[in-house]
Design an enzyme around this catalytic site. Structure first.
Site, mmCIF file in Angstrom:
data_model
loop_
_atom_site.group_PDB
_atom_site.id
_atom_site.type_symbol
_atom_site.label_atom_id
_atom_site.label_comp_id
_atom_site.label_asym_id
_atom_site.label_seq_id
_atom_site.Cartn_x
_atom_site.Cartn_y
_atom_site.Cartn_z
ATOM 1 N N CYS A 117 19.967 -7.933 -35.997
ATOM 2 C CA CYS A 117 19.171 -9.129 -36.297
ATOM 3 C C CYS A 117 20.034 -10.220 -36.950
ATOM 4 O O CYS A 117 20.802 -10.871 -36.260
ATOM 5 C CB CYS A 117 17.956 -8.781 -37.155
ATOM 6 S SG CYS A 117 16.722 -10.113 -37.197
ATOM 7 N N HIS A 210 15.216 -4.904 -34.579
ATOM 8 C CA HIS A 210 15.448 -4.001 -35.703
ATOM 9 C C HIS A 210 15.215 -2.544 -35.285
ATOM 10 O O HIS A 210 14.129 -1.997 -35.519
ATOM 11 C CB HIS A 210 14.514 -4.341 -36.862
ATOM 12 C CG HIS A 210 14.891 -5.543 -37.640
ATOM 13 N ND1 HIS A 210 15.830 -5.523 -38.654
ATOM 14 C CD2 HIS A 210 14.457 -6.838 -37.563
ATOM 15 C CE1 HIS A 210 15.953 -6.736 -39.171
ATOM 16 N NE2 HIS A 210 15.135 -7.549 -38.526
ATOM 17 N N GLU A 212 16.245 -0.042 -36.770
ATOM 18 C CA GLU A 212 16.129 0.755 -37.999
ATOM 19 C C GLU A 212 14.743 0.667 -38.638
ATOM 20 O O GLU A 212 14.425 1.415 -39.569
ATOM 21 C CB GLU A 212 17.206 0.318 -39.002
ATOM 22 C CG GLU A 212 16.902 -0.911 -39.826
ATOM 23 C CD GLU A 212 16.989 -2.243 -39.099
ATOM 24 O OE1 GLU A 212 16.923 -3.290 -39.768
ATOM 25 O OE2 GLU A 212 17.127 -2.248 -37.858
#
Length: 333
Positions: A117, A210, A212
């Site tokens: 990002c 994202h 994660e």
């Protein structure tokens, strides 16, 4: 039993998550460690790789020293996190991050880099590109992105789209020099990109989304940004629906990131790049010892660029020679 490869990864931390996320999931160091562990466990290499993740709070001015790149215990890879900040802002720590990343891209090409990002956007700036505010608005929650041919090679040849959690308003409008496009969406045309070594292996991998983030993390960020007035009611309503959908963050995207951080052909890559790294290290040390006053100009000197062609030819020849010698000695008499 296969030998265990131990890796040291550097996490360039660019923000602190919102309080509700910190309370339940910890800092970005905790979140990225969990994502990397889960992604590694989703591969067939979980028993052959151990990693240590060391965090550096760039947003607080904490930078790694050069020892982290060429010392006794150097990085094996670097990950640049997301942030609520805008990558185009003229903040001192952002300028330091861009300059530092530009330096290691040039001077330590043996170290793979992952950008997430904000990190994706910072890599673009470090490679000569730019980041701007997206006039099309926010992109939040699980979003399908259309893969290019390069994207299919990186994430899976039988795929046409990839689903990834998003949380951004800024984006990269055009592809930076020497980067290949991996994916696009109607809102953000540059959803991922790679830079390759001359050997064809991947040096840099970035994604706009994202991988994660879990649905719950995205939901808590939506809550915080709704409460602060950053997101309007209509955007929040759509974002909540999309955030709850499944995504490929741990599976396909996490696996691809591990393949960059610890490629299966890492032995050959290490042989090919270690000699180039030694030349760069020797040149830098010579400057530091002979002319200390000129040491500050090192970051702008591309030693690898000066010697790369002859080095690749020489190191490639040595690898072939060693392979032939090994083959001769392993042949029964």
């Amino acid at each position: 039993m296969a030998a265990v490869r131990k890796l040291r990864l550097g996490l360039f931390i660019c923000d602190l998550p919102v309080p509700a996320v910190v309370e339940k999931y910890g800092t970005y160091l905790d979140i990225y460690k969990a994502w990397l562990e889960n992604s590694l466990n989703a591969t067939d290499r979980a028993t052959t790789i151990e990693f240590r993740l060391d965090g550096y709070n760039f947003y607080k001015g904490q930078l790694p020293s050069m020892e982290e790149y060429d010392g006794d215990d150097p990085f094996d890879g670097v990950i640049v996190t997301g942030s609520a900040a805008s990558a185009y802002e003229d903040e001192k720590w952002i300028r330091l991050l861009v300059d530092h990343l530009s330096m290691i891209i040039k001077q330590a090409p043996h170290i793979p880099i992952i950008g997430i990002c904000f990190g994706h956007q910072i890599v673009a700036r470090s490679m000569g590109g730019r980041c701007v505010r997206n006039e099309k608005g926010w992109e939040i929650g699980t979003t399908p992105v259309q893969l290019t041919e390069a994207g299919k090679q990186v994430f899976g040849a039988d795929l046409s789209t990839l689903d990834i959690q998003q949380m951004h308003r800024d984006h990269i409008p055009t592809l930076p020099p020497n980067m290949e496009l991996l994916a696009s969406s109607p809102i953000a045309p540059i959803q991922g990109m790679i830079s390759r070594h001359p050997s064809g292996g991947i040096h840099i991998l970035t994604v706009q989304g994202h991988p994660e983030f879990s649905p719950d993390i995205v939901s808590k960020i939506i809550d915080a940004r709704e409460a602060s007035g950053v997101l309007d009611a209509e955007t929040v309503k759509e974002a909540r629906i999309k955030a709850a959908k499944r995504d490929d963050g741990v599976g396909l995207i996490g696996k691809a990131c591990w393949q960059v951080l610890a490629p299966a052909d890492s032995v050959v890559c290490a042989q090919r790049w270690s000699f180039e790294n030694e030349i760069a290290r020797y040149a830098r040390q010579s400057i530091l010892e002979a002319k200390p006053s000129e040491a500050s100009s090192f970051a702008n000197t591309d030693f690898l660029g000066l010697f790369k062609g002859p080095i690749i030819l020489l190191s490639g020849g040595l690898i072939i020679l060693f392979s032939l010698v090994a083959r001769v000695h392993s042949t029964p008499s």
